[in-house]
Design a protein around this motif. Structure first.
Motif, mmCIF file in Angstrom:
data_model
loop_
_atom_site.group_PDB
_atom_site.id
_atom_site.type_symbol
_atom_site.label_atom_id
_atom_site.label_comp_id
_atom_site.label_asym_id
_atom_site.label_seq_id
_atom_site.Cartn_x
_atom_site.Cartn_y
_atom_site.Cartn_z
ATOM 1 N N MET A 73 0.848 -1.190 0.000
ATOM 2 C CA MET A 73 0.000 0.000 0.000
ATOM 3 C C MET A 73 0.890 1.248 0.000
ATOM 4 O O MET A 73 1.795 1.373 0.811
ATOM 5 N N THR A 74 0.620 2.160 -0.933
ATOM 6 C CA THR A 74 1.411 3.368 -1.037
ATOM 7 C C THR A 74 1.014 4.355 0.053
ATOM 8 O O THR A 74 -0.164 4.596 0.273
ATOM 9 N N SER A 75 2.002 4.913 0.724
ATOM 10 C CA SER A 75 1.752 5.872 1.797
ATOM 11 C C SER A 75 1.959 7.287 1.282
ATOM 12 O O SER A 75 3.005 7.603 0.716
ATOM 13 N N LEU A 76 0.945 8.149 1.473
ATOM 14 C CA LEU A 76 1.095 9.549 1.099
ATOM 15 C C LEU A 76 2.190 10.204 1.921
ATOM 16 O O LEU A 76 2.967 11.014 1.414
ATOM 17 N N ARG A 77 2.256 9.845 3.206
ATOM 18 C CA ARG A 77 3.282 10.424 4.063
ATOM 19 C C ARG A 77 4.675 10.043 3.559
ATOM 20 O O ARG A 77 5.568 10.892 3.456
ATOM 21 N N ALA A 78 4.853 8.740 3.228
ATOM 22 C CA ALA A 78 6.162 8.291 2.750
ATOM 23 C C ALA A 78 6.520 8.967 1.426
ATOM 24 O O ALA A 78 7.669 9.379 1.217
ATOM 25 N N ARG A 79 5.536 9.091 0.539
ATOM 26 C CA ARG A 79 5.803 9.729 -0.750
ATOM 27 C C ARG A 79 6.151 11.197 -0.569
ATOM 28 O O ARG A 79 7.080 11.721 -1.200
ATOM 29 N N ALA A 80 5.404 11.891 0.307
ATOM 30 C CA ALA A 80 5.668 13.314 0.525
ATOM 31 C C ALA A 80 7.030 13.525 1.178
ATOM 32 O O ALA A 80 7.803 14.406 0.776
ATOM 33 N N VAL A 81 7.319 12.705 2.190
ATOM 34 C CA VAL A 81 8.609 12.841 2.878
ATOM 35 C C VAL A 81 9.758 12.521 1.926
ATOM 36 O O VAL A 81 10.763 13.251 1.858
ATOM 37 N N THR A 82 9.612 11.427 1.172
ATOM 38 C CA THR A 82 10.669 11.045 0.232
ATOM 39 C C THR A 82 10.885 12.125 -0.823
ATOM 40 O O THR A 82 12.019 12.505 -1.129
ATOM 41 N N GLY A 83 9.771 12.611 -1.392
ATOM 42 C CA GLY A 83 9.892 13.668 -2.392
ATOM 43 C C GLY A 83 10.510 14.931 -1.819
ATOM 44 O O GLY A 83 11.372 15.553 -2.456
ATOM 45 N N GLY A 116 12.241 20.347 8.421
ATOM 46 C CA GLY A 116 11.165 21.180 7.883
ATOM 47 C C GLY A 116 10.236 20.399 6.974
ATOM 48 O O GLY A 116 9.016 20.601 6.998
ATOM 49 N N ALA A 117 10.810 19.489 6.166
ATOM 50 C CA ALA A 117 9.975 18.663 5.285
ATOM 51 C C ALA A 117 9.040 17.773 6.088
ATOM 52 O O ALA A 117 7.852 17.638 5.772
ATOM 53 N N LEU A 118 9.583 17.159 7.150
ATOM 54 C CA LEU A 118 8.740 16.312 7.999
ATOM 55 C C LEU A 118 7.643 17.123 8.663
ATOM 56 O O LEU A 118 6.488 16.687 8.741
ATOM 57 N N THR A 119 8.005 18.320 9.140
ATOM 58 C CA THR A 119 6.998 19.185 9.768
ATOM 59 C C THR A 119 5.932 19.597 8.762
ATOM 60 O O THR A 119 4.729 19.584 9.064
ATOM 61 N N GLN A 120 6.373 19.941 7.563
ATOM 62 C CA GLN A 120 5.419 20.346 6.536
ATOM 63 C C GLN A 120 4.480 19.208 6.170
ATOM 64 O O GLN A 120 3.273 19.410 6.007
ATOM 65 N N VAL A 121 5.026 18.005 6.039
ATOM 66 C CA VAL A 121 4.186 16.847 5.718
ATOM 67 C C VAL A 121 3.173 16.604 6.825
ATOM 68 O O VAL A 121 1.992 16.338 6.568
ATOM 69 N N ALA A 122 3.644 16.708 8.079
ATOM 70 C CA ALA A 122 2.727 16.498 9.205
ATOM 71 C C ALA A 122 1.603 17.529 9.192
ATOM 72 O O ALA A 122 0.435 17.206 9.426
ATOM 73 N N VAL A 123 1.963 18.786 8.895
ATOM 74 C CA VAL A 123 0.938 19.844 8.859
ATOM 75 C C VAL A 123 -0.023 19.625 7.693
ATOM 76 O O VAL A 123 -1.246 19.755 7.844
ATOM 77 N N VAL A 124 0.520 19.254 6.525
ATOM 78 C CA VAL A 124 -0.328 19.063 5.345
ATOM 79 C C VAL A 124 -1.264 17.872 5.522
ATOM 80 O O VAL A 124 -2.444 17.911 5.128
ATOM 81 N N LEU A 125 -0.761 16.794 6.132
ATOM 82 C CA LEU A 125 -1.568 15.585 6.288
ATOM 83 C C LEU A 125 -2.473 15.627 7.520
ATOM 84 O O LEU A 125 -3.283 14.720 7.706
ATOM 85 N N GLN A 126 -2.332 16.647 8.355
ATOM 86 C CA GLN A 126 -3.137 16.714 9.568
ATOM 87 C C GLN A 126 -4.645 16.675 9.279
ATOM 88 O O GLN A 126 -5.395 15.976 9.978
ATOM 89 N N PRO A 127 -5.136 17.410 8.244
ATOM 90 C CA PRO A 127 -6.568 17.296 7.939
ATOM 91 C C PRO A 127 -6.998 15.876 7.567
ATOM 92 O O PRO A 127 -8.102 15.452 7.906
ATOM 93 N N LEU A 128 -6.115 15.124 6.883
ATOM 94 C CA LEU A 128 -6.467 13.747 6.531
ATOM 95 C C LEU A 128 -6.495 12.856 7.773
ATOM 96 O O LEU A 128 -7.357 11.975 7.899
ATOM 97 N N ASN A 129 -5.555 13.078 8.700
ATOM 98 C CA ASN A 129 -5.588 12.324 9.957
ATOM 99 C C ASN A 129 -6.850 12.646 10.745
ATOM 100 O O ASN A 129 -7.488 11.755 11.320
ATOM 101 N N LYS A 130 -7.213 13.914 10.762
ATOM 102 C CA LYS A 130 -8.445 14.324 11.447
ATOM 103 C C LYS A 130 -9.658 13.682 10.777
ATOM 104 O O LYS A 130 -10.592 13.221 11.459
#
Length: 450
Positions: A1-11, A176-190
């Motif tokens: 299963m592809t992870s959006l978090r992994a893809r965003a962090v990797t990118g 910063g990338a990890l923080t940005q990913v966490a902030v961007v994905l926060q609505p999806l986690n919610k």
């Protein structure tokens, strides 16, 4: 299963690394060129000073040595050297050269020459030389040289400094990338948490509490949940209507069989068949109801109420049969299961336990370590052999015909519990020696505030 978090962090990391590598290469190239230019500029200044000294002190070698009086020229093999050669072949050199000499000029051109040559002790030096005309008409070749060792050492220091700086920048960039990913994905986690909670409630998600980009998905989820609830409600109503429609003909048939039995006709096989038909229908209807409930409609059963009712009823039944029934359970427990279905399961299991128990039945309920509700029913009866446990939960498998029943009690309990996402396990009770029925049911969250 592809992870959006992994893809965003990797990118993000790959992009940051690419930017940092390009930046490091660019800055390193720029600073190297600046350092090299500074190196040549200092050497040109030294060469200009040497020309002035030669022009003013060409009569005496001692005067010339004093005129070019930089202390670096006094230390042997210091890396800073000067050498003056006349057109007649006389050579004057800085004390730092000792007995060594720099390579002589090539030709008599008055143009300034810059070149990398081999200096004292085989050391690479960068030299600037030029033929200049003195007042007396003679030509002197003035040459200064500087060791490339110091330049290379400066380059190493520069590279190490840059690597340290860019390593820090890389760390900050990745963080910063990890923080940005966490902030961007926060609505999806919610959204995931809200959807999980709303399955147990009867309302939808608040679209306005999500970003514009996520709002269409929230609308679709609301539509899907409402459609699913509607389908399940209709399924439950249809199951209830069908059960009610079949109940009347079954009652008529049972009444007719009772009349025939009173007249002396042997209809026991027909009565048993009707009992099994009723039990099978009851099992099917129970499964139909449960299929429309698990994690779809906000169902929950308060164990304080349901088990309290069971405790009172079976305590009396056990007393009538000369047996004992004890129940212990934690307070304020709630299971995600319809109360009617829960009481039907508990009724079947407790009825079986009381039927086969010699003298004692125990009921316990508590919270398991994983947060689910663990309910156990144990008796001191003969139990079920290990090789026949699987048959006990199959439709119509009566393991012992010495007692009345349809053989569907455990099967119905098994189906209902699994339909609600729970598990049931049959084993031997270590304390009482009889059958132990262990049920693991999902915990229901607290009621929603009105």
């Amino acid at each position: 299963m592809t992870s959006l978090r992994a893809r965003a962090v990797t990118g993000g990391i790959l992009w940051a690394v690419a930017i940092i590598v390009l930046g490091l290469a660019g800055v390193s190239s720029y600073l190297t060129s600046q350092t090299q230019a500074r190196f040549i500029e200092v050497l040109e200044t030294r060469h200009a000073q040497a020309i002035v000294a030669v022009s003013n002190n060409s009569n005496s070698a001692d005067d010339l040595a004093r005129a070019i009086g930089d202390l670096a020229y006094q230390v042997p093999f210091s890396g800073q050297y000067w050498q003056v050669q006349t057109d007649s072949g006389a050579i004057y050199a800085s004390p730092s050269l000792e007995q060594e000499r720099l390579p002589g000029p090539t030709g008599l051109s008055g143009e300034r020459q810059m070149r990398e040559v081999i200096g004292p002790a085989g050391e690479s030096v960068f030299a600037i030389g030029q033929w200049v005309s003195i007042n007396d008409g003679t030509m002197w070749h003035v040459q200064v040289a500087s060791s490339l060792r110091s330049f290379e050492e400066d380059q190493v220091v520069l590279r190490n400094t840059l690597l340290t700086a860019f390593a820090f920048v890389s760390f900050v960039g990745v963080l910063g990338a990890l923080t940005q990913v966490a902030v961007v994905l926060q609505p999806l986690n919610k959204l995931r948490q809200d959807v999980s909670g709303r399955w147990e409630q009867d309302d939808g998600l608040e679209v306005q509490s999500y970003p514009i980009e996520v709002a269409p998905l929230v609308n679709d989820i609301n539509t899907l949940m409402e459609r699913n609830r509607d389908i399940m409600r209709r399924s439950r109503r249809q199951a209830a209507d069908l059960a009610h429609a079949i109940k009347t003909p079954s009652a008529i048939m049972r009444n007719e069989l009772d009349n025939l039995m009173m007249e002396g006709t042997d209809v026991q096989e027909a009565v048993d068949a009707l009992d099994r038909l009723d039990a099978q229908l009851k099992r099917s209807f129970a499964r139909m109801r449960a299929d429309g409930t698990d994690a779809t409609v906000g169902v929950a059963t308060e164990l304080d109420t349901a088990l309290g009712r069971m405790q009172r009823a079976f305590t009396a039944l056990a007393r009538n049969e000369g047996k004992t029934f004890t129940a212990s359970y934690d307070e304020n427990l709630r299971v995600r299961m319809d109360q009617n279905d829960f009481e039907e399961v508990m009724g079947n299991l407790l009825d079986n336990a009381l039927k086969w128990a010699k003298s004692e039945v125990k009921l316990e309920a508590r919270v398991a370590t994983d947060g689910q509700i663990m309910i156990s029913i144990a008796d001191d009866g003969p139990g079920i052999p290990k090789d026949e446990v699987a048959k006990a939960t199959q439709s119509g498998q009566r393991l012992d015909t010495s007692k009345p029943g349809t053989g569907l009690g455990l099967a119905i309990a098994h189906d209902l519990i699994h339909a609600y996402g729970g598990k049931i396990l049959l084993s031997k009770d270590d304390a009482l020696g009889g059958l132990a029925v262990l049920m693991r049911l999902p915990f229901a969250s607290a009621k929603r505030a009105d």
